[in-house]
Design an enzyme around this catalytic site. Structure first.
Site, PDB file in Angstrom:
ATOM      1  N   GLU A 127      -4.803   1.615  -6.308  1.00 43.18           N
ATOM      2  CA  GLU A 127      -3.414   2.072  -6.371  1.00 43.18           C
ATOM      3  C   GLU A 127      -3.251   3.309  -7.246  1.00 43.18           C
ATOM      4  OE1 GLU A 127      -0.447   2.489  -5.014  1.00 43.18           O
ATOM      5  OE2 GLU A 127       0.002   0.343  -4.975  1.00 43.18           O
TER       6      GLU A 127
ATOM      7  N   LEU B 209       3.007   4.276  -9.195  1.00 39.93           N
ATOM      8  CA  LEU B 209       3.935   4.042  -8.082  1.00 39.93           C
ATOM      9  C   LEU B 209       3.296   3.136  -7.042  1.00 39.93           C
ATOM     10  CD1 LEU B 209       5.330   7.626  -7.413  1.00 39.93           C
ATOM     11  CD2 LEU B 209       6.377   5.769  -8.720  1.00 39.93           C
TER      12      LEU B 209
ATOM     13  N   ASP C 285      -6.973  18.492  -5.803  1.00 47.39           N
ATOM     14  CA  ASP C 285      -6.657  17.153  -6.273  1.00 47.39           C
ATOM     15  C   ASP C 285      -5.602  16.493  -5.381  1.00 47.39           C
ATOM     16  OD1 ASP C 285      -7.230  15.273  -8.441  1.00 47.39           O
ATOM     17  OD2 ASP C 285      -5.065  15.462  -8.802  1.00 47.39           O
TER      18      ASP C 285
ATOM     19  N   LYS D 291      -5.854  13.039  -2.770  1.00 49.71           N
ATOM     20  CA  LYS D 291      -4.899  11.929  -2.632  1.00 49.71           C
ATOM     21  C   LYS D 291      -4.481  11.773  -1.179  1.00 49.71           C
ATOM     22  CE  LYS D 291      -3.219  12.641  -7.318  1.00 49.71           C
ATOM     23  NZ  LYS D 291      -2.132  13.055  -8.182  1.00 49.71           N
TER      24      LYS D 291
END
Ligand code: ADP
Ligand code: ASP
Ligand code: MG
Length: 836
Positions: free
Chosen positions: A630, A637, A702, A706
């Site tokens: 996560e 979040l 980066d 994600k």
């Protein structure tokens, strides 16, 4: 008065052994001392060497002999340091402490000298090795005896070499029960009669020629049972860092359960077949006695552990436990000439015996035209040579086809007394294996009918053990889940997130989650009972000062070595949390194989090649390990959580899109407020939002990672495209200082761009879009009033377009970076693993 004397005489004698992990450091020894102090009645205490000491002493000597004498000096220094530390922590200033310090110095010096002498000879005989390694137990017993005295219990150290009589097989000596009995009584009874607790070093004895011997690895278990037999004790307690004897090695079979009770002979089989929890010969001295043995949890002394006795319980379980011996070779002598020829088996084993080897199990091929046995793979070559010599004539005449050694196998023993009276046990074992496509290389049924054992490829051993464990429903055995089912967390990387996590894990007040170890590039700190919050915070403070864990009371080791050491200590439901930003893929594969579940905050292992991603997930799946990540997207979040809940409820996620870079969000929203591009970038660096080199964020790499993690979650299996970089091309290759210096050259272009969009009611955002077919990341102009346009600062936002939420996507938004929220995301993952 008279009454008191009878009470005294009646109090039964017990022998307690403290294993290495129970003596890891001062806190552990204090705990051992408090257990002893709380015990009423006569007691003999047997101690192992401090955790890791035996391995270190052996390794130092081995390296010295291999031409690196400085390795032995390093071992001597750390031996000296560890024992001195204990003396200073546990024994008050005075003659007792001085004696202890002097003896730690002397032992270390002697070790160094002997190891150097052997290095000069380039030879490490088993006899010399025993002399070296014996000091591990000797020094530990001196510490424990003094610590007991300091705590007010009358205790005296008694050297086991003075009363444990053995044969002359150095390295794996066998005790002489009768002689030991006479000597032990003479040495220990007078002390016991005076109310003094003898403290005895385990593992060692003396040969007929007076030299010190060792009883084989794990031998202090055997010392304890020997002493118990010699003195006619009522009970032996082995304090270990496991809850007791489990139905299988918990590192291989996560469902292993605590056995409340085992029959002496069953326990003997389990030990003999290599369950590391008991020395293979530990139960021999208890044979034909009524002495009860308990294996108990040092961390949870209030729990009962496992009783090993002559009772029979658990009648409905024909099979109670499994044990696996790894690192074996299967040696076979094959040939038609063997059939019906009497004496072949006898000659085979005579040859092996003459070579000084002993076999672990004897197997028979179904055709009866071969005889096979297993023994440690390192001895296979010697065994083959001995057999070839013994059967030279038969080989020449073609009666024996050959001697064959197959290394890389494991023997699994299935143990239970009830097997004898229950038909179909073997069938159940082998059909479970067949169902799992486990290839059985050889089978043996013990003549005692207490066990069935079989040989498999080492790589299939875990799977085989799990399948047999499941086939006999051993996870339903009554002793419940092992070690209190705490979830033991190992932190890989120890920085700001780790510190936040330590503070939070302490606060949940949920004793089930403990941080037991932390690793960094220098080494690790480990306490199987959990590192206290105070200790973690002290470590964090040390790291702030620039120190590394190895220098903060930890041990130096590579991450791989540290994981193995930690996993070897029966960590309960272990979870490895990756807090690094490194390429840790190989280490994670190793961790999964060692039984760790994974929680990742590190994106790299999931955002590399598709093959590496698949490798990690399938390794985890096939080892029944779970992976949570996560915190890799949106820190705390619930992004992945939301995805899973949607899928679980039958929805299909078509697209996830949004802003996932705190740095880029900060820079872009600052531009709207009138800041210059270069000014905003500098500010992001000063506030700690950006990486030290802000180009790592500005490049979009980066954010794209994600996005890729999300796309893979949606089913994307292709390659990662390049992110659209916000670093001005001419500045990409410059040194950092030059880059920052020249950044203002681009401020005007940015100002114009922002103004143009503003005139149209739009703002610029760095947006990532993930779908099952791919991922992209780049700058996008969006309406100021849209959810993404309204974002400000480092906040993240992700919108899920799904079959159900097609016209109005489901939105998750909030702070997406920072140590606290990242730690919260990680803790959430750990809790979800703990509650499953
Ligand atoms: P000690 O501290 O007394 O030396 P050990 O480390 O020798 O204790 O024994 C415990 C180890 O045995 C644990 O690492 C555990 O993983 C391993 N082990 C293997 N098989 C079993 C089993 N069936 N039950 C409990 N522990 C087992
Ligand atoms: N210290 C020895 C070993 O590590 C003996 C023991 O722990 O029982 O093997
Ligand atoms: Mg042991």
């Amino acid at each position: 008065m008279a009454k008191r004397r009878t009470a005294k005489r009646r109090a039964p004698l017990e022998v307690w052994k403290f294993g290495g992990a129970s003596l890891a450091d001062a806190t552990a020894v204090r705990h051992a001392v408090s257990l002893v102090r709380a015990h009423r009645g006569p007691l003999v205490v047997v101690v192992s060497a401090l955790a890791g000491v035996t391995d270190a002493l052996l390794e130092g000597a081995r390296r010295a002999v291999a031409g690196r004498p400085e390795a032995a000096s390093a071992v001597a220094a750390s031996f000296r340091r560890r024992h001195r530390e204990l003396a200073l922590a546990l024994v008050p200033r005075g003659p007792a402490r001085r004696a202890l310090l002097a003896s730690a110095d002397a032992q270390a010096r002697e070790y160094e000298e002997i190891a150097h002498a052997m290095a000069a000879l380039a030879d490490l005989s088993p006899r010399a090795s025993d002399t070296l390694v014996a000091r591990g137990e000797r020094a530990a017993s001196a510490v424990v005896a003094s610590a007991l005295q300091a705590a007010g219990r009358r205790a005296a150290r008694v050297d086991a070499a003075g009363f444990v009589a053995t044969d002359g097989r150095h390295g794996s000596a066998a005790p002489d029960l009768k002689a030991t009995r006479t000597h032990a009584r003479r040495a220990l009874r007078p002390l016991l009669a005076r109310g003094i607790t003898p403290v005895v070093p385990g593992f060692i004895g003396s040969a007929p020629d007076g030299t010190v011997t060792t009883l084989g690895r794990g031998g202090s278990d055997l010392t304890a049972t020997l002493v118990a037999r010699a003195l006619g004790a009522a009970r032996v307690v082995l304090w270990k860092d496991v809850a007791g004897i489990l139905t299988a090695d918990p590192r291989a079979v996560p469902d292993a359960r605590l056995l409340p009770q085992l029959d002496q002979r069953e326990a003997a089989e389990v030990a003999y077949f290599g369950a590391k929890v008991l020395h293979p010969r530990a139960l021999i001295p208890l044979d034909a006695t009524r002495i009860v043995l308990h294996v108990r949890s040092f961390a949870h002394p209030e729990r009962p552990g496992t009783e090993v006795s002559t009772r029979s319980t658990l009648a409905s379980y024909p099979v109670k436990a499994l044990a696996t011996v790894r690192g074996q070779a299967l040696v076979t002598v094959a040939g038609k000439g063997l059939m019906g020829v009497p004496g072949m088996a006898a000659r085979t084993f005579a040859a092996i015996h003459a070579e000084g080897l002993s076999v672990s199990t004897i197997f028979q091929s179904s055709s009866e035209s071969s005889i096979g046995f297993t023994l440690p793979a390192v001895e296979a070559a010697r065994a083959s040579a001995a057999l070839e010599a013994a059967f030279r004539d038969e080989l020449a005449a073609g009666l024996v086809d050959g001697v064959n050694a197959r290394a890389g196998v494991a023997v699994i023993a299935v143990v239970g007394r009830g097997m004898a009276g229950t038909p179909g046990v073997a069938a159940r074992v082998f059909s479970a294996l067949a169902a799992g496509r486990v290839n059985v290389i050889a089978i043996a049924q013990g003549s005692s009918e207490l066990n069935i054992s079989f040989v498999v490829e080492e790589g299939q051993a875990r799977d085989a053990a799990r399948r047999v464990h499941a086939a006999f429903q051993l996870s339903k055995i009554g002793g419940g889940r092992p070690p209190g089912r705490s979830t033991d967390v190992v932190l890989l990387g120890f920085g700001r997130v780790a510190r936040a996590l330590a503070a939070m894990a302490g606060r949940t007040g949920d004793g089930r989650i403990r941080i037991v170890a932390a690793l960094d590039r220098s080494g690790y700190v480990f306490d199987p009972r959990g590192l206290s919050r105070g200790r973690l915070l002290r470590l964090a403070a040390g790291k702030d000062r620039g120190a590394l864990l190895a220098g903060l009371g930890g041990r130096s080791a590579s991450a791989h070595a540290a994981l193995h050491e930690i996993a070897a200590h029966a960590v309960s439901r272990p979870v490895l949390v990756d807090l690094t930003a490194e390429e840790t893929g190989d280490l994670l594969l190793d961790a999964v194989a060692q039984g760790f579940d994974l929680v990742l905050a590190n994106k790299k292992p999931l955002a590399g090649s598709a093959a590496a991603y698949q490798r990690l997930l399938s390794a985890a799946a096939s080892a029944s390990r779970r992976v949570r990540y996560e915190a890799t997207v949106g820190a705390g979040l619930p992004v992945i959580d939301t995805f899973r809940k949607l899928v679980e409820s039958g929805d299909r996620v078509l697209r996830v899109e949004g802003c996932v870079s705190g740095t880029l969000g900060y820079v872009l929203s600052a531009l709207e407020a009138g800041a210059t591009f270069s000014g905003a970038v500098r500010e992001a660096v000063t506030r700690g939002y950006a990486e030290p080199d802000p180009r790592d964020d500005l490049s979009g790499a980066d954010a794209l990672r994600k996005g890729l993690i999300l796309a893979r979650l949606l089913g994307y299996s292709g390659m990662a495209p390049r992110a659209k970089s916000l670093v001005p091309k001419p500045l990409a290759g410059l040194p950092l200082a030059r880059f920052l210096e020249r950044l203002p050259e681009h401020d005007d272009a940015w100002r114009r761009r922002v103004a143009t969009e503003a005139a149209r009611g739009r703002v610029l955002r760095y947006v990532v879009v993930a779908t099952p077919r791919g991922v992209r990341a780049g700058l996008k102009a969006v309406p100021r009033g849209s959810p993404i346009g309204a974002l400000s600062g480092t906040r993240n936002l992700l919108s899920f377009t799904t079959r159900r939420y097609r016209t109005e996507p489901l939105v998750v938004a909030g702070p997406g970076a920072g140590p606290e929220v990242t730690a919260a995301g990680i803790l959430n993952d750990i809790q979800s693993l703990a509650s499953e």
